[in-house]
Write a protein that holds these residues in place. Structure first.
Motif: not given
Length: 229
Positions: A105-113, A203-212
């Motif tokens: 999964t990836s962070l959204n803007f709120k979670e970045y803050s 590797d994780w970025q590729k997996e994230y893009k693939k799944s989303t």
């Protein structure tokens, strides 16, 4: 003049080389165990292999002792924290696989803050604590690196992509710190971990893009941190 400069450089290189060899000879078995298992567990994590967690447990136990003897008390406490999160991460990754959830999964803007605020606050608190209650001579950098590692480990246990960006940054910070503390094997370890963290991010970025892309057609933000609240 040119010959003198050449000979001086050769002598300096020889002296530095001898010093490094001497430090390697003085490296304890525990530091070697911690370094080797540390490299292997990050490699396994980059490959999303669940066995990274039991290997990590071996590494953190070894480094708890190493860092305590080096008076890196922030890192000592961090290893104890890593032990707990390694057990939790092992459990969470098993459950995540059983529930067939999106692997990364990836962070959204709120979670970045929230993450940035947490790192700043935790860095200050740890630095003040280390300066007041321990004998460390590097309270601020130790506290800062400990805080980032603390947050990065949480993100890794939840399989959040941005954990690797934090690891890359903190590994860069740790290398000169460990050289300063004469922990040369550990400094080299963190150079290797820096490379592995970058590969893990790719590797994780590729997996994230693939799944989303397969689920929604376009990448969507938001991590398991929201679900955990």
């Amino acid at each position: 003049m040119g010959l003198f400069l050449y000979l001086s450089m050769q002598l300096l290189a020889l002296s530095v080389g001898q010093h490094i060899v001497h430090e390697f000879e003085q490296t304890t078995a525990l530091e070697w165990i911690g370094a080797v298992t540390g490299i292997y567990c990050v490699y396994l994590a980059a490959k999303q292999n669940i066995w990274n967690w039991p290997v990590a447990i071996i590494s953190v136990v070894a480094y708890t002792i190493v860092f305590f003897k080096a008076r890196l008390y922030g890192d000592t406490g961090l290893q104890i924290y890593f032990l707990g999160t390694s057990i939790y991460g092992w459990y969470f990754w098993i459950k995540k696989k059983e529930r067939n959830e999106k692997p990364v999964t990836s962070l959204n803007f709120k979670e970045y803050s929230w993450i940035i605020t947490a790192i700043v606050a935790l860095s200050l608190l740890l630095a003040l604590f280390l300066k007041r209650f321990t004998k460390t001579n590097v309270p601020y950098i130790d506290g800062f690196c400990t805080a980032i590692s603390f947050i990065a480990q949480i993100l890794m246990t939840r399989k959040v992509l941005q954990n690797w960006a934090l690891w890359i940054f903190v590994d860069i910070c740790y290398v000169p710190l460990y050289i300063y503390k004469d922990l040369y094997v550990t400094a080299i370890l963190y150079l290797i971990l820096l490379v592995l963290a970058w590969l893990g991010h790719v590797d994780w970025q590729k997996e994230y893009k693939k799944s989303t892309l397969s689920e929604f057609g376009t990448p969507v933000g938001g991590s398991d941190l929201e679900e955990a609240k």
